[in-house]
Each structure stands twice: as structure tokens, then as C-alpha cells.
Write a protein that holds these residues in place. Structure first.
Motif, short mmCIF file in Angstrom:
data_model
loop_
_atom_site.label_atom_id
_atom_site.label_comp_id
_atom_site.label_asym_id
_atom_site.label_seq_id
_atom_site.Cartn_x
_atom_site.Cartn_y
_atom_site.Cartn_z
N ASP B 15 0.83 -1.21 0.00
CA ASP B 15 0.00 0.00 0.00
C ASP B 15 0.86 1.25 0.00
OD1 ASP B 15 0.76 -1.13 2.42
OD2 ASP B 15 -0.57 0.20 3.54
N GLU B 16 2.10 1.14 0.52
CA GLU B 16 2.97 2.31 0.50
C GLU B 16 3.82 2.27 -0.78
OE1 GLU B 16 6.18 1.91 3.38
OE2 GLU B 16 5.24 0.08 4.09
N GLN B 17 4.59 3.33 -0.98
CA GLN B 17 5.42 3.32 -2.18
C GLN B 17 6.59 2.36 -1.97
OE1 GLN B 17 7.57 6.74 -3.31
NE2 GLN B 17 8.48 7.11 -1.33
N PRO B 18 7.09 1.78 -3.08
CA PRO B 18 8.16 0.80 -2.93
C PRO B 18 9.38 1.42 -2.25
CG PRO B 18 7.31 0.81 -5.17
CD PRO B 18 6.69 1.98 -4.47
N MET B 19 10.11 0.58 -1.51
CA MET B 19 11.33 1.03 -0.85
C MET B 19 12.38 1.40 -1.90
SD MET B 19 13.56 -1.21 1.77
CE MET B 19 13.97 -0.49 3.34
N LEU B 20 12.52 0.52 -2.87
CA LEU B 20 13.49 0.76 -3.94
C LEU B 20 12.76 0.70 -5.28
CD1 LEU B 20 16.66 0.93 -4.61
CD2 LEU B 20 16.41 -1.48 -5.23
N GLN B 21 12.97 1.73 -6.08
CA GLN B 21 12.39 1.74 -7.41
C GLN B 21 13.53 1.89 -8.42
OE1 GLN B 21 9.93 5.13 -5.86
NE2 GLN B 21 8.48 4.34 -7.39
N VAL B 22 13.61 0.95 -9.32
CA VAL B 22 14.59 1.05 -10.40
C VAL B 22 13.79 1.33 -11.67
CG1 VAL B 22 16.32 -0.19 -11.74
CG2 VAL B 22 16.24 -0.45 -9.25
N ARG B 23 14.14 2.41 -12.33
CA ARG B 23 13.34 2.86 -13.46
C ARG B 23 14.16 2.98 -14.73
NH1 ARG B 23 10.18 1.23 -11.02
NH2 ARG B 23 8.48 2.11 -9.78
N ASP B 24 13.85 2.13 -15.71
CA ASP B 24 14.46 2.19 -17.04
C ASP B 24 15.98 2.35 -16.96
OD1 ASP B 24 14.32 2.01 -19.78
OD2 ASP B 24 14.21 4.19 -20.05
N LEU B 25 16.60 1.56 -16.12
CA LEU B 25 18.04 1.69 -15.86
C LEU B 25 18.86 1.13 -17.03
CD1 LEU B 25 19.93 2.51 -13.43
CD2 LEU B 25 20.08 0.07 -12.97
N ARG B 26 19.81 1.93 -17.47
CA ARG B 26 20.75 1.49 -18.51
C ARG B 26 22.16 1.71 -18.01
NH1 ARG B 26 18.44 1.10 -23.69
NH2 ARG B 26 16.19 1.50 -23.53
N VAL B 27 23.00 0.68 -18.18
CA VAL B 27 24.39 0.78 -17.73
C VAL B 27 25.28 0.20 -18.82
CG1 VAL B 27 26.02 0.31 -15.86
CG2 VAL B 27 23.56 0.29 -15.38
N SER B 28 26.37 0.91 -19.13
CA SER B 28 27.27 0.47 -20.19
C SER B 28 28.68 0.35 -19.68
CB SER B 28 27.27 1.50 -21.35
OG SER B 28 25.96 1.67 -21.82
N TYR B 29 29.41 -0.61 -20.25
CA TYR B 29 30.86 -0.66 -20.09
C TYR B 29 31.44 -0.21 -21.42
CZ TYR B 29 29.85 -3.67 -16.10
OH TYR B 29 29.37 -4.18 -14.92
N GLY B 30 31.88 1.02 -21.51
CA GLY B 30 32.34 1.54 -22.79
C GLY B 30 31.20 1.46 -23.80
N ALA B 31 31.44 0.78 -24.92
CA ALA B 31 30.43 0.73 -25.97
C ALA B 31 29.42 -0.39 -25.72
CB ALA B 31 31.10 0.54 -27.33
#
Lengths: 304, 252
Positions: B15-31
Motif C-alpha cells: 500500500d505504500e510506495q516501494p522502498m526501492l524503485q529502479v526505473r528504465d536503468l541502462r548501464v554500459s561498459y564503454g560501448a
């Protein structure tokens, strides 16, 4: 026999300075795997900082050693520490994560820059500058060996600082964070350790010790010049490698060993004193060939 | 391109907002883009698991949440606050601790020193009691407290890594492959510890290759393949999913 003892004493005194400088090399290497070839200049600037303080003192205080000596030491420490911290901030931090050759070449550049800057801008630094002894010139004779009070002071201060550093690194929370960062910086960050802060503290500690070494050198030789950091820096680097780079106890041990080898070589080898600056590098070559990890160092694989 | 990820179903504290929200996360190593826009939630009191094969992007996701890697884009929101631009040591202070992949204990330090480092950011005087609590949870660590951590077996090192992460009293604990390379007995011990931690109110984000064990205790599971979430649902439900059974539980 007393000649041998005399040279051992001389070697200890020399080695005390090398050891203090070597600690800076080895701590910085331990944390960021950089051989800071400008560390010798941090030491040189400590001597100049101390001399500047002495010149700034009123004439009446210049001869009062119990006032002048602490002030000159303090000025040397402050100068070296500030230079070390700024060096990290301006020269090395922007290169964090760059290939290792980049900071190494930068270190050599910083070294040349600092030497030339002092030579050009410090009044009279184009030649040697007289440095006050700050210590009354008496000596005592122990077992046929003449030992200056100044020599005892140099070794005692160096050893006290080395013990204090060991205690700090082994038992304090910051010391524990330094060791953790040396072993695994990413995981240290996961512990909430601010890696940048640890790196600054490491450079600062190396600066404190180098500043003391710079002032002690000036007091012993009665003169300093802009090039003292070059040769002393290389010898101290050798001491750090001999002890095992990254290893604090090793750097002290290596410092004293290099000092003793130099003193003995000067006394007992034919034309020994002509080659006094060469012995350290013979040792360096032998260490690199036969025991590249140094006396107390672990293999690089064990660190990874 | 967005994946059709269903909103998390109602669960403890939903019922409460999530403790952790990951949103459309993008992570790159160089290319190379390792995480290609993933979105998921962790609710307070839950065990949430990310499962997937080698190189799917699970560890990259955890390391980004912990601040060791920078996101190329997207957001990580913890207790309503964006944390994806913060350096790692401040993220720990926010209440997120990680037990990293491969345990990464400080091998040359004693077990006790490892635990003290886990409490590095704490200023309160409860550290000693918490160290004793870890020794209670894992008696072998207590017996060998003055020995170098490198002398511990793999399973014991995993216990130490988890104990060390708990020393900061995190509200969210990230566990990266705690069962990796462990014997079945040791693995059971580790997973029973995860259950125990949850029962004391710690929220857990668990990354695992051992999908069976992870899904059977997770409230919510997400399946990651090559940097994207391909499936999500309650742990039990994913465990029964035919695709999951084929891909991750070794069934034909």
C-alpha cells in the motif's frame, strides 16, 4: 671494529631519512598503485619550508633552538603536506582510471616542475642554501664510536614517527579503512569508506614524514638545494622496493638497509665514496632480479 | 523499446510506495550496454530476486544501485530519493548494504576487522553488540574471530560477507550470488540465513543463478536475459512457469 660500528651508526642515520621518505612511496603505491616520482620533491620542499620559517624568525629566536627547531619542523611538515595534497588533487585525481603510464609520466613532470619552480622563484635557490643546525654540536662516545646528539635525535624522531604510523594504520578506524582500500577499493566503498578521502589522507601522511625528513636533512648537512629530492627520492624508492612496495614495515627496513649499505660501501670498497650514490641502485637491480616482491612483499597475485 | 512488465502484485507493504524503485536503468561498459533499460520495485519487508544466466546484467544492476557503477540513464530511487548520482560510500549511509559477488572479504584482515569495517560508517555504541550478534548467527566466525579472513572456507567467507554487510544495519540488503561455489549443505545454511534476516525485518534484493532456491523463498522474482527483464511475478508462480523451468531449472 670501532670503524665498522661508526659506519653502522652513520648508516642508521642516513637510513632514517630514506625510511621516512620511502614510507610515502610505499603508502601511495599501496593505495593507488602509483609510483609517485614527485615524492622526492615533496621532501625537498619540506626542507625549503623549514628554511623559510627559520629565516622569518626574529634574530633573537633563530638561535633559541628549543623554539626554532619545533617551528622549523612544523613549517617543513605543513609545506610538504600541502604540496602532497595539492599534487594529488590537481595532478593525479584527474587521471584516476587512466592507464597506469599516464600518472607515472605526470609524476615525472610534476617532479621537474617543482624543482624548476623552486630554482627559479625561491631567492638564492640557484645554488645551495645554508641551513641552520638547530642543535648544539656536542657528541658522546659510546664504545669508541662518536655519536652526535643530532644523530641520536634524527634516528629517535624517525623511529618514533614510524612506530606512530604503524600504530595508526593497525589500530585506528581510518588506518583500517586505508588497509581495506589498499586491498580492494570497490569493496571498501561498499563499506561506506570514502576512497577519495583515504587517498588524500595517504598523501598527507606521506607528506608529513617527507617534511620531517627534509628538515632533518638540512640540519645534518648544513645546506640544501633544489636537487636533494632527486637522489634521495630515488634511493628511498629503492628502499621501498627492497622492503616490498606497499609494505609499511618493509619501507622502514629497506630505508635502514639502504643507509647501512651506503655507509659500509663508502668505507670499505675501493674508491667507495666516489660511488656512494650507486650502491642503492646495485641493490635495486639485485632485488628486481632475485626477489622482485622485496623482502616483506607478497606476490602481486596474492594482492589481486 | 519497453518490455511489458506487469506492475508488482500486492504484497507485504504494497500500500505504500516501494522502498526501492529502479526505473528504465541502462548501464554500459564503454560501448557495450550491459543493462538495457530495466524497471523493477522492491517493497519493504520483501525478498525480491533477480535471476538469470551469466552476463545477464544482474551484478551490473546491483553494482549500479550501490554506486560503484554509473547509470547511463534511468533512475534508482530509494525511500523516495534519487540515489543514482551519489558516490558509493554515501549510498551505504542511506541504508543500502551489499554482500558482493565472489564475497570479496578482506582476506589479509582478521574476521573481527572485517566486521568492524562493515560498521565503518556507524558512530553509535551498538557495534560491539552487533558483532556479537553476527557471532551468534554464525558461531564459526566467533570461534575464529582473530584469524585472517583468508583462512576461512568459501562458505564461511560467504557468512562473513553477509555478516559484514549486516554490520551497517541496512534497511535494504543486496546479496549478489551468495550460493556461488558452495556445497549443498553450506547453500542451505546461507538460504536459511536469508529467511532469518527477512523475519527480522530486513528487506532483501537477492541475485542468484540458483533459480530454484532463490524463487522458492522470494516474494517477487524477475528474470533477466541479456540486460532486460523478460518475466516477472511472485516467486512461487515463476517457479511453476514452464519457460523458467526450461531455461533455469534444467528441465527439458
Amino acid at each position: 671494529m670501532s670503524q665498522l660500528l661508526q659506519q653502522l651508526v652513520n648508516g642508521l642515520v642516513l637510513g632514517a631519512t630514506y625510511g621516512l621518505i620511502a614510507l610515502g612511496y610505499t603508502m601511495v603505491y599501496g593505495i593507488i598503485q602509483l609510483i609517485n616520482f614527485a615524492h622526492g620533491e615533496i621532501y625537498m620542499l619540506g626542507a625549503f619550508g623549514g628554511l623559510t620559517m627559520w629565516k622569518a624568525l626574529p634574530t633573537g629566536l633563530q638561535t633559541k633552538n628549543y623554539i626554532a627547531l619545533p617551528l622549523v619542523l612544523l613549517a617543513g611538515i605543513v609545506t610538504s603536506t600541502v604540496v602532497a595534497v595539492l599534487m594529488e588533487r590537481w595532478a593525479y585525481r584527474p587521471l584516476r582510471g587512466a592507464p597506469r603510464l599516464a600518472p607515472l609520466i605526470t609524476a615525472i613532470g610534476v617532479s621537474v616542475f617543482l624543482q624548476e619552480a623552486v630554482r627559479v622563484f625561491y631567492p638564492g635557490a640557484k645554488g645551495p642554501l645554508a641551513f641552520p643546525a638547530l642543535f648544539t654540536g656536542k657528541s658522546i662516545t659510546i664504545g669508541g664510536v662518536e655519536v652526535k646528539y643530532l644523530s641520536i635525535f634524527v634516528v629517535a624522531l624517525a623511529v618514533a614517527l614510524m612506530i606512530a604510523l604503524q600504530a595508526f594504520v593497525r589500530t585506528s578506524s581510518t588506518g583500517r579503512a586505508m588497509r581495506a582500500t589498499a586491498q580492494d577499493p570497490d569493496t571498501a566503498a561498499l563499506m561506506g569508506i570514502d576512497i577519495n578521502r583515504i587517498i588524500v589522507i595517504t598523501f598527507a601522511l606521506g607528506g608529513v614524514l617527507a617534511g620531517v625528513a627534509g628538515v632533518l636533512t638540512g640540519m645534518q648537512y648544513g645546506a640544501i638545494d633544489v636537487h636533494i629530492g632527486y637522489i634521495a627520492g630515488l634511493k628511498a624508492f629503492t628502499a621501498a622496493v627492497l622492503g616490498g612496495i606497499g609494505n609499511i614495515t618493509g619501507a622502514m627496513l629497506g630505508g635502514f638497509l639502504i643507509g647501512i649499505i651506503e655507509a659500509l660501501g663508502t668505507q670499505y670498497l675501493p674508491q667507495g665514496s666516489a660511488y656512494k650514490d650507486a650502491y642503492a641502485f646495485v641493490v635495486l637491480i639485485l632485488v628486481l632480479v632475485f626477489r622482485p616482491t622485496g623482502l616483506l612483499g607478497e606476490s602481486v597475485a596474492a594482492r589481486a | 523499446m519497453s518490455d511489458p512488465v506487469a506492475a508488482p502484485p500486492p504484497a507485504a507493504g504494497a500500500d505504500e510506495q516501494p522502498m526501492l524503485q529502479v526505473r528504465d536503468l541502462r548501464v554500459s561498459y564503454g560501448a557495450i550496454e550491459a543493462v538495457k533499460g530495466i524497471t523493477f520495485d522492491v517493497h519493504r519487508g520483501q525478498v525480491v530476486t533477480l535471476i538469470g544466466g551469466n552476463g545477464a546484467g544482474k551484478t551490473t544492476t546491483l553494482r549500479t544501485i550501490s554506486g560503484l557503477l554509473r547509470a547511463a540513464s534511468g533512475q534508482v530511487i530509494f525511500e523516495g530519493e534519487r540515489i543514482d548520482r551519489r558516490p558509493g560510500h554515501l549510498i551505504l549511509r542511506k541504508g543500502i548494504a551489499q554482500s558482493p559477488e565472489g564475497r570479496r572479504i578482506f582476506a589479509q584482515m582478521t574476521i573481527r576487522e572485517n566486521l568492524e569495517l562493515g560498521a565503518f560508517s556507524r558512530k553509535d555504541d551498538g557495534v560491539e553488540a552487533d558483532i556479537d550478534h553476527v557471532y551468534e548467527l554464525f558461531p564459526v566466525l566467533g570461534e575464529r574471530r582473530t584469524q585472517k579472513a583468508g583462512t576461512l572456507s568459501g562458505g564461511e567467507q560467504q557468512m562473513l560477507a553477509m555478516g559484514r554487510a549486516m554490520m551497517s544495519r541496512p534497511r535494504l540488503l543486496l546479496l549478489d550470488e551468495p550460493s556461488m561455489g558452495l556445497s549443498p549443505i553450506m547453500m542451505r545454511k546461507i538460504f536459511s540465513t536469508v529467511r532469518e534476516l527477512r523475519s527480522t525485518g530486513t528487506t532483501i534484493l537477492l541475485v542468484e543463478q540458483n533459480a530454484q532456491a532463490a524463487l522458492s523463498l522470494a516474494d517477487q522474482g524477475y528474470v533477466i536475459e541479456t540486460g532486460k527483464i523478460v518475466l516477472s511475478g511472485p516467486g512461487r508462480q515463476l517457479l511453476d512457469d514452464e519457460g523458467v523451468r526450461k531455461a533455469y531449472l534444467g528441465e527439458d
